[in-house]
Design an enzyme around this catalytic site. Structure first.
Site, short mmCIF file in Angstrom:
data_model
loop_
_atom_site.label_atom_id
_atom_site.label_comp_id
_atom_site.label_asym_id
_atom_site.label_seq_id
_atom_site.Cartn_x
_atom_site.Cartn_y
_atom_site.Cartn_z
N LYS A 23 1.05 -0.99 0.01
CA LYS A 23 -0.03 0.03 -0.05
C LYS A 23 0.79 1.29 0.07
O LYS A 23 0.63 2.26 -0.87
CB LYS A 23 -1.06 0.06 1.25
CG LYS A 23 -2.15 -1.10 1.08
CD LYS A 23 -2.88 -1.24 2.53
CE LYS A 23 -3.85 -2.26 2.05
NZ LYS A 23 -4.39 -2.91 3.06
N GLN A 41 -4.53 -1.64 9.30
CA GLN A 41 -4.40 -2.92 8.90
C GLN A 41 -5.06 -4.05 9.93
O GLN A 41 -4.78 -4.31 11.07
CB GLN A 41 -3.04 -3.45 8.60
CG GLN A 41 -2.75 -4.47 7.74
CD GLN A 41 -3.41 -4.54 6.35
OE1 GLN A 41 -3.33 -3.72 5.70
NE2 GLN A 41 -4.18 -5.48 6.24
N ASP A 44 -11.33 2.59 4.15
CA ASP A 44 -11.47 1.25 4.06
C ASP A 44 -13.38 1.29 3.63
O ASP A 44 -13.88 -0.04 3.39
CB ASP A 44 -11.25 0.54 5.23
CG ASP A 44 -10.19 -0.46 4.98
OD1 ASP A 44 -9.78 -0.67 3.95
OD2 ASP A 44 -9.65 -0.78 5.99
#
Ligand code: NDP
Length: 295
Positions: free
Chosen positions: A53, A97, A120
């Site tokens: 990422k 994460q 997200d």
């Protein structure tokens, strides 16, 4: 190259190209999009995801911040970091994460992120906004699935889509996005009776189950488009390999298009994370925000 194979790597490259342009324009106007990634513990897979990422962000000109915290961290310390990032106007996206260590409640961490920074798309305000058809931050993998379908089929209106799996991160949001695109949507899950028969009616099949090659030729109507979200590591012929939830070779002769695993949906997830970071930066600077899905 098989003409039926949907190339997720090429599609992600196209999405990232538009993101790079958006980032350049925003940066020129004084707002450089910034993504903060929080990694707790030493799960090797999570380290790889975070590294990818951060690398992708650099490639498109997004600034990234990496916060690494020890496995035994107290939930309060993590929430305090999220509050700091929430309050920082130079940080536009916050990604924690998953999975988190067992002493930390994942749901409360997700809810602690400001919805406008929730790249997200998991915060309940964004989940609700998606169901209501509002222009909110939507989950990356499902949005990537919609992009691939629109690339292959053009108009989705009126198609019958069967989604296998009803998780909060894939099945439910992808069903909402399909509904927004005017599909008729059937959700199949572990309690469904005769999942194969339901699936055989579909013009579009999205498999997000986590069971290697569960979907075989008997599940697929000739001419259907199949999007395989599953990522399963198996041992086969003495070697370890990744396969999807769909038996790719078995269904290939009868589909009109299908994503491979790997190289299908996987690359879309990071591409749409980058796009969400740009959308979040626009949102927080009162600039017009592009719709979640792009054509
Ligand atoms: P979950 O385990 O959270 O959900 C699995 C879903 O499948 C559940 O809704 C479950 O039903 C359903 N299911 C289980 N067994 C069956 C069955 N026999 N028949 C029908 N439905 C069944 O998984 P996720 O949604 O998180 O992930 C699904 C897959 O996608 C995984 O392989 C994961 O690795 C992959 N993934 C890939 C991503 C990418 O970037 N490409 C991103 C996210 C996930 P029930 O609710 O009844 O238990």
């Amino acid at each position: 190259m098989n003409a039926k194979r949907i190339d997720g790597v090429a599609a992600a490259t196209r999405v990232l190209q538009t993101v790079r342009q958006d980032v350049a324009e925003l940066t020129q106007s004084g707002v450089q999009p910034c993504l903060a990634v929080v990694l707790v513990g030493d799960d090797p897979a999570s380290h790889v995801y975070v590294r990818n990422k951060v690398q992708r962000a650099a490639e498109v000109g997004i600034r990234s911040l990496e916060h690494r915290l020890p496995t035994d961290i107290d939930a309060r310390e993590l929430l305090s970091l999220i509050n700091t990032l929430n309050a920082d106007p130079t940080v536009h996206g916050i990604l924690v994460q998953m999975p988190l260590p067992p002493q930390i409640d994942e749901a409360s961490v997700i809810q602690a992120i400001r919805p406008e920074k929730d790249v997200d798309g998991f915060h309940r305000e964004n989940v609700g906004g998606l169901v209501l058809g509002q222009n909110v931050l939507t989950p990356c993998t499902p949005t990537g699935c919609l992009y691939l379908l629109e690339q292959v089929l053009g108009e989705l209106s009126g198609k019958h889509a069967v989604v296998i799996g009803r998780s909060n991160i894939v099945g439910k949001p992808v069903a909402s996005l399909l509904l927004q695109a005017h599909c008729s949507v059937t959700l199949v899950h572990s309690r469904s009776k005769d999942a194969a028969a339901l699936c055989r009616q579909a013009d579009i099949v999205i498999a997000a189950v986590g069971r290697p090659r569960m979907v075989n030729a008997e599940w697929i109507k000739p001419g259907a488009v199949v999007i395989d979200v599953g990522i399963n590591r198996i041992e086969e012929n003495g070697r370890s390999r990744l396969v999807g939830d769909v038996d790719y070779d078995a269904v290939l002769p009868q589909v009109s298009a299908i994503t491979p695993v790997p190289g299908g949906v996987g690359p879309m997830t990071i591409a749409f994370l980058m796009r969400n970071t740009v959308r979040a930066a626009r949102l927080q600077n009162s600039l017009p925000v592009q719709p979640a899905a792009i054509r």
